[in-house]
Design a protein around this motif. Structure first.
Motif, PDB file in Angstrom:
ATOM      1  N   VAL A 157       0.653  -1.251   0.170  1.00 14.69           N
ATOM      2  CA  VAL A 157       0.044   0.121  -0.012  1.00 14.69           C
ATOM      3  C   VAL A 157       0.841   1.156  -0.038  1.00 14.69           C
ATOM      4  O   VAL A 157       1.780   1.598   0.698  1.00 14.69           O
ATOM      5  CB  VAL A 157      -0.770   0.056   1.217  1.00 14.69           C
ATOM      6  N   PRO A 158       0.617   2.353  -0.996  1.00 16.52           N
ATOM      7  CA  PRO A 158       1.417   3.311  -1.041  1.00 16.52           C
ATOM      8  C   PRO A 158       0.711   4.437   0.066  1.00 16.52           C
ATOM      9  O   PRO A 158      -0.396   4.310   0.543  1.00 16.52           O
ATOM     10  CB  PRO A 158       1.295   3.993  -2.345  1.00 16.52           C
ATOM     11  N   ILE A 159       1.653   5.219   0.606  1.00 15.55           N
ATOM     12  CA  ILE A 159       0.824   6.422   1.401  1.00 15.55           C
ATOM     13  C   ILE A 159       0.486   7.569   0.481  1.00 15.55           C
ATOM     14  O   ILE A 159       1.455   8.079  -0.443  1.00 15.55           O
ATOM     15  CB  ILE A 159       1.753   6.833   2.658  1.00 15.55           C
ATOM     16  N   GLU A 160      -0.607   7.486  -0.214  1.00 16.78           N
ATOM     17  CA  GLU A 160      -0.980   8.655  -1.001  1.00 16.78           C
ATOM     18  C   GLU A 160      -0.706  10.128  -0.862  1.00 16.78           C
ATOM     19  O   GLU A 160      -0.529  10.383   0.449  1.00 16.78           O
ATOM     20  CB  GLU A 160      -2.492   8.667  -1.371  1.00 16.78           C
ATOM     21  N   THR A 161      -0.334  10.827  -1.674  1.00 17.50           N
ATOM     22  CA  THR A 161      -0.142  12.276  -1.593  1.00 17.50           C
ATOM     23  C   THR A 161      -1.255  12.954  -0.470  1.00 17.50           C
ATOM     24  O   THR A 161      -0.495  13.667   0.341  1.00 17.50           O
ATOM     25  CB  THR A 161      -0.168  12.858  -2.968  1.00 17.50           C
ATOM     26  N   GLU A 162      -2.357  12.866  -0.728  1.00 18.54           N
ATOM     27  CA  GLU A 162      -3.107  13.700   0.011  1.00 18.54           C
ATOM     28  C   GLU A 162      -3.205  13.026   1.600  1.00 18.54           C
ATOM     29  O   GLU A 162      -3.307  13.834   2.466  1.00 18.54           O
ATOM     30  CB  GLU A 162      -4.574  13.264  -0.306  1.00 18.54           C
ATOM     31  N   THR A 163      -2.867  11.746   1.718  1.00 18.45           N
ATOM     32  CA  THR A 163      -2.519  11.137   3.075  1.00 18.45           C
ATOM     33  C   THR A 163      -1.414  11.835   3.881  1.00 18.45           C
ATOM     34  O   THR A 163      -1.479  12.268   4.858  1.00 18.45           O
ATOM     35  CB  THR A 163      -2.727   9.621   2.871  1.00 18.45           C
ATOM     36  N   LEU A 164      -0.287  12.050   2.846  1.00 20.72           N
ATOM     37  CA  LEU A 164       0.829  12.518   3.377  1.00 20.72           C
ATOM     38  C   LEU A 164       0.901  13.960   3.903  1.00 20.72           C
ATOM     39  O   LEU A 164       1.363  14.279   4.888  1.00 20.72           O
ATOM     40  CB  LEU A 164       2.082  12.415   2.365  1.00 20.72           C
ATOM     41  N   VAL A 165       0.068  14.633   3.208  1.00 21.53           N
ATOM     42  CA  VAL A 165      -0.262  16.081   3.287  1.00 21.53           C
ATOM     43  C   VAL A 165      -1.015  15.998   4.596  1.00 21.53           C
ATOM     44  O   VAL A 165      -0.770  17.187   5.413  1.00 21.53           O
ATOM     45  CB  VAL A 165      -0.910  16.874   2.196  1.00 21.53           C
ATOM     46  N   ARG A 166      -1.806  15.500   4.890  1.00 20.38           N
ATOM     47  CA  ARG A 166      -2.696  15.385   6.052  1.00 20.38           C
ATOM     48  C   ARG A 166      -1.895  15.134   7.201  1.00 20.38           C
ATOM     49  O   ARG A 166      -2.045  15.630   8.422  1.00 20.38           O
ATOM     50  CB  ARG A 166      -3.960  14.493   5.823  1.00 20.38           C
ATOM     51  N   LEU A 167      -1.093  14.048   7.173  1.00 20.02           N
ATOM     52  CA  LEU A 167      -0.308  13.464   8.323  1.00 20.02           C
ATOM     53  C   LEU A 167       0.872  14.623   8.816  1.00 20.02           C
ATOM     54  O   LEU A 167       1.348  14.796   9.777  1.00 20.02           O
ATOM     55  CB  LEU A 167       0.495  12.106   7.947  1.00 20.02           C
ATOM     56  N   ALA A 168       1.275  15.490   7.606  1.00 16.02           N
ATOM     57  CA  ALA A 168       2.057  16.290   7.934  1.00 16.02           C
ATOM     58  C   ALA A 168       1.655  17.566   8.873  1.00 16.02           C
ATOM     59  O   ALA A 168       2.298  18.109   9.468  1.00 16.02           O
ATOM     60  CB  ALA A 168       2.628  17.222   6.607  1.00 16.02           C
ATOM     61  N   GLU A 169       0.369  17.552   9.192  1.00 22.64           N
ATOM     62  CA  GLU A 169      -0.008  18.515   9.924  1.00 22.64           C
ATOM     63  C   GLU A 169       0.243  17.977  11.450  1.00 22.64           C
ATOM     64  O   GLU A 169       0.227  18.839  12.430  1.00 22.64           O
ATOM     65  CB  GLU A 169      -1.732  18.491  10.141  1.00 22.64           C
ATOM     66  N   HIS A 170       0.506  16.804  11.773  1.00 21.18           N
ATOM     67  CA  HIS A 170       0.935  16.286  12.991  1.00 21.18           C
ATOM     68  C   HIS A 170       2.230  17.010  13.666  1.00 21.18           C
ATOM     69  O   HIS A 170       3.290  16.621  12.667  1.00 21.18           O
ATOM     70  CB  HIS A 170       0.949  15.224  13.162  1.00 21.18           C
ATOM     71  N   ASP A 171       2.359  17.370  14.652  1.00 21.84           N
ATOM     72  CA  ASP A 171       3.608  18.288  15.006  1.00 21.84           C
ATOM     73  C   ASP A 171       4.860  17.159  14.859  1.00 21.84           C
ATOM     74  O   ASP A 171       5.867  17.525  14.860  1.00 21.84           O
ATOM     75  CB  ASP A 171       3.676  18.885  16.421  1.00 21.84           C
ATOM     76  N   ARG A 172       4.634  15.996  15.259  1.00 25.30           N
ATOM     77  CA  ARG A 172       5.834  15.011  15.628  1.00 25.30           C
ATOM     78  C   ARG A 172       6.057  14.012  14.280  1.00 25.30           C
ATOM     79  O   ARG A 172       7.115  13.483  14.057  1.00 25.30           O
ATOM     80  CB  ARG A 172       5.484  14.174  16.642  1.00 25.30           C
ATOM     81  N   ILE A 173       5.133  14.416  13.278  1.00 21.43           N
ATOM     82  CA  ILE A 173       5.338  13.502  12.064  1.00 21.43           C
ATOM     83  C   ILE A 173       6.106  14.622  10.983  1.00 21.43           C
ATOM     84  O   ILE A 173       5.747  15.382  10.578  1.00 21.43           O
ATOM     85  CB  ILE A 173       4.220  13.193  11.359  1.00 21.43           C
ATOM     86  N   VAL A 174       7.659  14.503  10.825  1.00 21.96           N
ATOM     87  CA  VAL A 174       8.376  15.459  10.463  1.00 21.96           C
ATOM     88  C   VAL A 174       9.166  14.878   9.217  1.00 21.96           C
ATOM     89  O   VAL A 174       9.772  15.845   8.485  1.00 21.96           O
ATOM     90  CB  VAL A 174       9.552  15.814  11.389  1.00 21.96           C
ATOM     91  N   ALA A 175       9.161  13.686   8.966  1.00 23.95           N
ATOM     92  CA  ALA A 175       9.971  13.336   7.763  1.00 23.95           C
ATOM     93  C   ALA A 175       9.563  12.226   6.945  1.00 23.95           C
ATOM     94  O   ALA A 175       8.644  11.526   7.613  1.00 23.95           O
ATOM     95  CB  ALA A 175      11.538  12.970   8.341  1.00 23.95           C
ATOM     96  N   VAL A 176       9.846  11.744   5.897  1.00 23.15           N
ATOM     97  CA  VAL A 176       9.539  10.392   5.040  1.00 23.15           C
ATOM     98  C   VAL A 176      10.843   9.880   4.535  1.00 23.15           C
ATOM     99  O   VAL A 176      11.306  10.700   3.863  1.00 23.15           O
ATOM    100  CB  VAL A 176       8.516  10.985   3.765  1.00 23.15           C
ATOM    101  N   LYS A 177      10.787   8.489   4.739  1.00 22.70           N
ATOM    102  CA  LYS A 177      11.625   7.624   3.925  1.00 22.70           C
ATOM    103  C   LYS A 177      11.154   7.186   2.604  1.00 22.70           C
ATOM    104  O   LYS A 177      10.045   6.525   2.942  1.00 22.70           O
ATOM    105  CB  LYS A 177      12.137   6.359   4.785  1.00 22.70           C
ATOM    106  N   ASP A 178      11.388   7.922   1.531  1.00 21.98           N
ATOM    107  CA  ASP A 178      10.786   7.839   0.217  1.00 21.98           C
ATOM    108  C   ASP A 178      11.148   6.667  -0.580  1.00 21.98           C
ATOM    109  O   ASP A 178      12.219   6.900  -1.430  1.00 21.98           O
ATOM    110  CB  ASP A 178      10.538   9.085  -0.319  1.00 21.98           C
ATOM    111  N   ALA A 179      10.376   5.574  -0.553  1.00 27.19           N
ATOM    112  CA  ALA A 179      11.045   4.303  -1.434  1.00 27.19           C
ATOM    113  C   ALA A 179       9.947   4.144  -2.391  1.00 27.19           C
ATOM    114  O   ALA A 179       9.813   2.908  -2.859  1.00 27.19           O
ATOM    115  CB  ALA A 179      11.584   2.996  -0.389  1.00 27.19           C
ATOM    116  N   LYS A 180       9.167   5.016  -2.561  1.00 29.03           N
ATOM    117  CA  LYS A 180       8.060   4.754  -3.661  1.00 29.03           C
ATOM    118  C   LYS A 180       8.545   4.941  -5.032  1.00 29.03           C
ATOM    119  O   LYS A 180       8.025   4.154  -6.023  1.00 29.03           O
ATOM    120  CB  LYS A 180       7.018   5.856  -3.432  1.00 29.03           C
ATOM    121  N   GLY A 181       9.671   5.628  -5.537  1.00 22.34           N
ATOM    122  CA  GLY A 181      10.049   5.742  -6.628  1.00 22.34           C
ATOM    123  C   GLY A 181       9.357   6.343  -7.491  1.00 22.34           C
ATOM    124  O   GLY A 181       9.438   6.252  -8.834  1.00 22.34           O
TER     125      GLY A 181
END
Length: 307
Positions: A157-181
């Motif tokens: 399952v990918p973390i979709e763009t809109e999901t990442l944008v939403r998760l970015a609102e959380h103060d402690r979610i600060v980074a992504v290891k991006d292996a989606k290519g």
């Protein structure tokens, strides 16, 4: 001209874990038990000789599927104590069970980790709403900064763009290891959020920098960490020619360590260098003589000697 969202170029680059992180293998003794002394020696080598800003422990490269929760905590404690303030320690705590992930996050925080790597829940294929609930629950349960790990070819399952944008609102979610290519998807997220993107594909570090990534969580960086650091520094300094030359030099090893499962070849290469590694745990199998010979050839092509 106006923009609907602030673009990455308009913001200062944030590197919460530095530029170069290695997903460190977990050394074992000849009988397959945890080698804490070896882990300390390897961690010191990666920081002092290979220029790593941070180490990721208990990731898939660290054979997390076959290490116990107690082994994971002992490993974190030993490495944190060994490297002190010379580098940061990011602990892999992701599972496909939210409750278990929260338990591992609490254990890692207690053991002294500086951050957490939380992979997309694998195999059970949750919907995007389930991913939001999972990652948010983990972030709510810890005081540590979190790096999400987006690797759909393993998780399903990918973390979709809109999901990442939403998760970015959380103060402690600060980074992504991006292996989606998918550099287009990466571009959209880096343009719309302050998430620090780290390439999870060694060979894509340089092009990923061009679309807003800030560094790498690497596997080949067990051997190429110092040169990868130079490549990123050259790009940051406005010297893309030097960065490209280093990318091309290291490409045989960026890709070569993945000719079979990365842990297998990294452990073989470390053993050849006289560094702690030990065997892999089943269901992985140790490298064959032919695979080791190919690794030596890939190292030579990258200008690095493997005895």
């Amino acid at each position: 001209m106006t923009h609907d969202h602030p673009v990455a170029a308009d913001r200062a680059v944030s590197r919460p874990f530095g530029r170069v992180l290695t997903a460190m293998v977990t050394p074992f003794t000849s009988d397959g038990s945890l080698d804490l002394d070896g882990a300390v020696r390897l961690a010191n080598h990666l920081v002092d000789e290979q220029g790593n800003d941070a180490l990721v422990l208990n990731g898939t490269t660290g054979e997390s599927p076959t290490t116990t929760d107690a082994e994971k905590e002992r490993l974190i404690r030993a490495v944190v104590e060994a490297i002190g303030d010379r580098a940061r320690v990011v602990a892999g705590v992701g599972t496909n069970d939210t409750r278990h992930t929260i338990e591992l996050a609490a254990s890692a925080e207690k053991a002294g980790a500086h951050g957490l790597l939380v992979v997309t829940p694998y195999y059970n294929k949750p919907p995007q709403s389930g991913l939001v609930r999972h990652f948010t629950a983990v972030a709510d349960a810890t005081g540590l900064p979190i790096m999400l790990y987006d690797i759909p070819h393993r998780s399903g399952v990918p973390i979709e763009t809109e999901t990442l944008v939403r998760l970015a609102e959380h103060d402690r979610i600060v980074a992504v290891k991006d292996a989606k290519g998918d550099l287009t998807a990466t571009s959209w997220v880096t343009s719309r959020t302050d998430l620090a993107f780290y390439s999870g594909e060694d060979s894509l570090v340089l092009p990923a920098l061009a679309v807003g990534c800030v560094g790498v969580v690497g596997t080949s960086t067990h051997f190429t960490g110092a040169l990868t650091q130079r490549m990123i520094e050259a790009y940051d300094a406005g010297d893309p020619g030097t960065a490209l030359a280093l990318h091309r030099r290291l490409l045989p090893l960026f890709t070569g360590v993945f000719r079979t499962q990365g842990t297998i070849l990294v452990k073989a290469g470390l053993a050849a260098l006289g560094l702690p590694a030990g065997p892999v745990r089943p269901p992985l199998v140790d490298a064959t003589p032919d695979e080791i010979a190919q690794l030596r050839a890939d190292c030579a092509a990258a200008g690095l000697e493997l005895p």
